[in-house]
Design a protein around this motif. Sequence first.
Motif, PDB file in Angstrom:
ATOM      1  N   GLY A 163       0.827  -1.075  -0.071  1.00 49.84           N
ATOM      2  CA  GLY A 163       0.237   0.014   0.140  1.00 49.84           C
ATOM      3  C   GLY A 163       0.812   1.294  -0.096  1.00 49.84           C
ATOM      4  O   GLY A 163       1.980   1.155   0.001  1.00 49.84           O
ATOM      5  N   MET A 164       0.215   2.393  -0.066  1.00 50.43           N
ATOM      6  CA  MET A 164       0.814   3.752   0.003  1.00 50.43           C
ATOM      7  C   MET A 164       0.398   4.615   1.283  1.00 50.43           C
ATOM      8  O   MET A 164      -0.982   4.263   1.426  1.00 50.43           O
ATOM      9  CB  MET A 164       0.897   4.408  -1.241  1.00 50.43           C
ATOM     10  CG  MET A 164       1.484   3.827  -2.616  1.00 50.43           C
ATOM     11  SD  MET A 164       3.165   3.463  -2.399  1.00 50.43           S
ATOM     12  CE  MET A 164       3.654   5.138  -2.909  1.00 50.43           C
ATOM     13  N   VAL A 165       1.026   5.337   1.962  1.00 51.72           N
ATOM     14  CA  VAL A 165       0.721   6.164   3.043  1.00 51.72           C
ATOM     15  C   VAL A 165       0.872   7.582   2.680  1.00 51.72           C
ATOM     16  O   VAL A 165       2.070   7.854   2.281  1.00 51.72           O
ATOM     17  CB  VAL A 165       1.336   5.558   4.272  1.00 51.72           C
ATOM     18  CG1 VAL A 165       0.674   6.563   5.606  1.00 51.72           C
ATOM     19  CG2 VAL A 165       0.677   4.059   4.737  1.00 51.72           C
ATOM     20  N   THR A 166       0.000   8.429   2.675  1.00 56.56           N
ATOM     21  CA  THR A 166       0.099   9.879   2.411  1.00 56.56           C
ATOM     22  C   THR A 166      -0.149  10.708   3.620  1.00 56.56           C
ATOM     23  O   THR A 166      -1.241  10.425   4.182  1.00 56.56           O
ATOM     24  CB  THR A 166      -0.930  10.245   1.165  1.00 56.56           C
ATOM     25  OG1 THR A 166      -0.702   9.691  -0.227  1.00 56.56           O
ATOM     26  CG2 THR A 166      -0.740  11.822   1.102  1.00 56.56           C
ATOM     27  N   VAL A 167       0.797  11.776   4.002  1.00 53.79           N
ATOM     28  CA  VAL A 167       0.850  12.082   4.916  1.00 53.79           C
ATOM     29  C   VAL A 167       0.553  13.794   4.896  1.00 53.79           C
ATOM     30  O   VAL A 167       1.493  14.291   3.978  1.00 53.79           O
ATOM     31  CB  VAL A 167       1.966  12.134   6.138  1.00 53.79           C
ATOM     32  CG1 VAL A 167       1.834  12.952   7.332  1.00 53.79           C
ATOM     33  CG2 VAL A 167       2.108  10.542   6.527  1.00 53.79           C
ATOM     34  N   THR A 168      -0.474  14.401   5.092  1.00 51.81           N
ATOM     35  CA  THR A 168      -0.613  15.701   4.853  1.00 51.81           C
ATOM     36  C   THR A 168      -0.870  16.842   6.065  1.00 51.81           C
ATOM     37  O   THR A 168      -1.610  16.303   7.077  1.00 51.81           O
ATOM     38  CB  THR A 168      -1.908  16.013   3.846  1.00 51.81           C
ATOM     39  OG1 THR A 168      -1.999  15.056   2.648  1.00 51.81           O
ATOM     40  CG2 THR A 168      -2.136  17.389   3.415  1.00 51.81           C
ATOM     41  N   VAL A 169      -0.085  17.664   6.129  1.00 51.35           N
ATOM     42  CA  VAL A 169      -0.333  18.794   7.232  1.00 51.35           C
ATOM     43  C   VAL A 169      -1.075  19.906   6.775  1.00 51.35           C
ATOM     44  O   VAL A 169      -0.882  20.611   5.841  1.00 51.35           O
ATOM     45  CB  VAL A 169       1.208  19.138   7.687  1.00 51.35           C
ATOM     46  CG1 VAL A 169       1.082  20.189   8.880  1.00 51.35           C
ATOM     47  CG2 VAL A 169       2.088  17.803   8.218  1.00 51.35           C
ATOM     48  N   TYR A 170      -2.231  20.240   7.556  1.00 51.95           N
ATOM     49  CA  TYR A 170      -3.028  21.359   7.225  1.00 51.95           C
ATOM     50  C   TYR A 170      -2.864  22.260   8.474  1.00 51.95           C
ATOM     51  O   TYR A 170      -2.578  21.853   9.805  1.00 51.95           O
ATOM     52  CB  TYR A 170      -4.503  21.037   7.094  1.00 51.95           C
ATOM     53  CG  TYR A 170      -4.462  19.891   6.197  1.00 51.95           C
ATOM     54  CD1 TYR A 170      -4.899  20.246   4.849  1.00 51.95           C
ATOM     55  CD2 TYR A 170      -4.771  18.510   6.472  1.00 51.95           C
ATOM     56  CE1 TYR A 170      -5.255  19.526   3.798  1.00 51.95           C
ATOM     57  CE2 TYR A 170      -5.088  17.625   5.443  1.00 51.95           C
ATOM     58  CZ  TYR A 170      -5.217  18.062   3.996  1.00 51.95           C
ATOM     59  OH  TYR A 170      -5.573  17.227   3.091  1.00 51.95           O
ATOM     60  N   GLN A 171      -3.181  23.414   8.329  1.00 54.71           N
ATOM     61  CA  GLN A 171      -3.459  24.415   9.379  1.00 54.71           C
ATOM     62  C   GLN A 171      -4.692  25.053   9.355  1.00 54.71           C
ATOM     63  O   GLN A 171      -5.166  25.305   8.290  1.00 54.71           O
ATOM     64  CB  GLN A 171      -2.413  25.570   9.408  1.00 54.71           C
ATOM     65  CG  GLN A 171      -2.625  26.519  10.588  1.00 54.71           C
ATOM     66  CD  GLN A 171      -1.898  27.928  10.350  1.00 54.71           C
ATOM     67  OE1 GLN A 171      -1.828  28.407   9.299  1.00 54.71           O
ATOM     68  NE2 GLN A 171      -1.553  28.484  11.389  1.00 54.71           N
TER      69      GLN A 171
END
Length: 168
Positions: free
Chosen positions: A30-38
């Motif tokens: 699989g793939m893991v996407t990490v996104t940082v939001y404010q």
Amino acid sequence: MNRRDLISLLWLAGCGLSAAQADPGKDVIGMVTVTVYQGTNGNASAAGQRAKAADPAIVKRLAGEQKLKFTHYLELGKDTKPLFRSYENWAQPLPPSDEILLRFEAQSILSKERRRRLDIELWLSRKKILKTDAAMEPGKPLLVLGPEWRGGRLIIAAELAPPPAKGK
């Protein structure tokens, strides 16, 4: 059998063993996407030039959570890494900074719908602040409310995706 024949035979056997000993733990499952939001109720430009408006679909999802309700949502960074069958991996969504890191490792498959249990750790400023084993499925990100940052709060989203198609 002379010495040269014996050495050749051992060399051929060794070549066959190394090819047969491919490490199944390195299989990408699989793939893991990490996104940082404010999220902020104040001045959105305080996040800096790296920030861009968050996708409307994620804004709707974030605004639907009471603790994640803000006036403005900005995307600060994103990183996608492979999920190996039995190795840990690290995502660094705000390169070159290592202020926010996410460590993840596959634990088990929970269903035929590609739901997986992952061991996840969130590191901020080189300190582990969260450790959990999360049941995740593609398209449903795990949302973590992070610390205060530049007049708002960081929101970290980790999302599971199926592995890339073979040959791509």
